[in-house]
Design a protein around this motif. Structure first.
Motif, short mmCIF file in Angstrom:
data_model
loop_
_atom_site.label_atom_id
_atom_site.label_comp_id
_atom_site.label_asym_id
_atom_site.label_seq_id
_atom_site.Cartn_x
_atom_site.Cartn_y
_atom_site.Cartn_z
N GLU A 133 0.85 -1.18 0.00
CA GLU A 133 0.00 0.00 0.00
C GLU A 133 0.88 1.23 0.00
O GLU A 133 2.09 1.15 0.25
CB GLU A 133 -0.91 0.00 1.23
CG GLU A 133 -0.13 0.02 2.55
CD GLU A 133 -1.00 -0.22 3.77
OE1 GLU A 133 -2.11 -0.73 3.61
OE2 GLU A 133 -0.54 0.12 4.89
N ARG A 134 0.28 2.39 -0.30
CA ARG A 134 1.06 3.62 -0.30
C ARG A 134 1.58 3.92 1.10
O ARG A 134 0.88 3.72 2.10
CB ARG A 134 0.22 4.78 -0.82
CG ARG A 134 -0.03 4.73 -2.31
CD ARG A 134 -0.75 5.95 -2.84
NE ARG A 134 0.11 7.14 -2.88
CZ ARG A 134 -0.22 8.26 -3.51
NH1 ARG A 134 -1.39 8.35 -4.13
NH2 ARG A 134 0.61 9.29 -3.52
N GLN A 136 2.54 6.06 4.18
CA GLN A 136 2.07 7.31 4.79
C GLN A 136 3.07 7.75 5.86
O GLN A 136 3.28 7.05 6.84
CB GLN A 136 0.68 7.10 5.43
CG GLN A 136 -0.38 6.61 4.46
CD GLN A 136 -0.71 7.63 3.38
OE1 GLN A 136 -0.73 8.83 3.65
NE2 GLN A 136 -0.98 7.15 2.17
N GLY A 151 5.62 3.01 -1.80
CA GLY A 151 4.82 2.05 -1.04
C GLY A 151 5.58 1.34 0.06
O GLY A 151 6.80 1.52 0.23
N THR A 154 3.11 -5.13 2.43
CA THR A 154 2.24 -5.69 3.46
C THR A 154 1.99 -7.18 3.27
O THR A 154 1.51 -7.85 4.17
CB THR A 154 0.88 -4.97 3.47
OG1 THR A 154 0.28 -5.09 2.17
CG2 THR A 154 1.04 -3.49 3.80
N ASP A 179 -0.39 -2.45 -5.25
CA ASP A 179 -1.42 -2.28 -4.22
C ASP A 179 -2.69 -3.01 -4.65
O ASP A 179 -2.73 -3.68 -5.69
CB ASP A 179 -1.66 -0.80 -3.90
CG ASP A 179 -2.37 -0.04 -5.01
OD1 ASP A 179 -2.83 -0.67 -6.00
OD2 ASP A 179 -2.49 1.20 -4.89
N ALA A 180 -3.72 -2.90 -3.84
CA ALA A 180 -4.97 -3.65 -4.08
C ALA A 180 -5.64 -3.26 -5.38
O ALA A 180 -6.43 -4.04 -5.95
CB ALA A 180 -5.92 -3.44 -2.91
N GLN A 181 -5.37 -2.07 -5.89
CA GLN A 181 -5.96 -1.60 -7.15
C GLN A 181 -5.06 -1.87 -8.34
O GLN A 181 -5.37 -1.46 -9.47
CB GLN A 181 -6.26 -0.09 -7.07
CG GLN A 181 -7.41 0.28 -6.15
CD GLN A 181 -7.07 0.12 -4.69
OE1 GLN A 181 -5.99 0.54 -4.24
NE2 GLN A 181 -7.97 -0.49 -3.93
#
Length: 293
Positions: A133-134, A136, A151, A154, A179-181
């Motif tokens: 995921e990105r 943060q 990213g 995970t 990522d999930a997308q």
């Protein structure tokens, strides 16, 4: 005759460690700086071939920082770093993907093959094994920091990696994830290697660096500490013996020890056959950090 006996003694010393680590997984993080030293790189990859031949399961995770920066400059783009991470806009991401995930990744796998081993490049065109995921991050005021398409890992496709290892094939993994997308993300190579080692419950995680380990005097290469427990490493951080850029690397080592990895090594990858010297000799050449003796 004396030289022949000395060589036999070296093999006998290695035998103990070869038997101990047979069937165990070692994750090796290859930094971008070593990719610019062809002779040193060849010795490292030959070490990887040796490790697989004698029954270990080496897994290679790599970056390509210097090559990416050169490609960006050739494209008229100026590399920018935020909190130690490459700011990755769309144009930068395309260069990272081309250089890291395809060119360097395939070159490493091909070179292992040329040196007598078998390797599989694991990238977006073959089989991707890193998902995430990105990332943060916040600034000193607690405000979100814009890193672009950067990213954190995970999830790791453990079955694919382990299946290759069982077949005698070295997995070669670039530090990018999906990522999930399905968005491609640029990942720090150290943290990618840590995620892989954690998921595989590796025997060892080896950081190939341009220094020979943790030193009692950072200006004196001969003051390298061969073995540190986690508590000893924390004490050296508190006392300032470990400082500057070595602090986050050692802290990362301490974190991964809490997740099942038994030993973390920091060695100078520019030394000829540094991997073999660290793993298959009693003294080693760098620093190994362990949870406790």
């Amino acid at each position: 005759m004396h030289e022949a006996i000395r060589k036999a003694d070296v093999l006998v010393e290695a035998l103990h460690w070869i038997r101990q680590f047979r069937g165990r997984t070692t994750v090796i993080k290859l930094g971008g700086s070593l990719l610019d030293a062809p002779e040193a790189l060849d010795h490292l990859l030959l070490d990887v071939v040796f490790m697989e031949t004698v029954g270990m399961h080496p897994v290679l995770v790599h970056g390509a920082g210097a090559a990416i920066s050169r490609a960006m400059q050739q494209a008229g783009l100026t590399p920018r770093f935020v909190q130690g991470r490459r700011y990755t806009d769309q144009a930068t991401l395309e260069i990272v993907e081309k250089v890291l995930a395809y060119q360097i990744n395939q070159q490493l796998a091909d070179r292992i093959g040329q040196l007598g081993g078998q390797a599989q490049a694991l990238n977006f065109r073959t089989t991707n094994v890193l998902f995430g995921e990105r990332l943060q991050l916040n600034d000193e005021d607690g405000q979100p920091v814009d890193l672009g398409w950067v990213g954190t890992v995970t999830q790791v496709d453990r079955p694919t990696i382990e299946n290759l290892c069982r077949q005698g094939i070295v997995p070669v993994i670039p530090s990018m994830c999906l990522d999930a997308q399905g968005q491609k993300l640029n990942v720090n190579a150290d943290t990618a290697a840590m995620a892989v080692a954690k998921e595989l419950q590796a025997e060892k995680l080896v950081f190939l660096s341009d220094v020979n380990g943790v030193r009692r005097d950072k200006t004196d290469p001969d003051s390298v500490i061969s073995t540190l427990t986690a508590e000893e490493a924390r004490q050296l951080i508190r006392s300032g013996v470990i400082d500057a850029g070595m602090v986050p690397k050692v802290e990362a080592c301490l974190e991964i020890l809490q997740h099942g990895v038994r030993k973390v090594h920091i060695i100078d990858g520019r030394i000829r056959h540094s991997l073999l010297l660290e793993i298959y000799t009693t003294e080693g050449i760098g620093t190994q950090i362990v949870q406790q003796e």
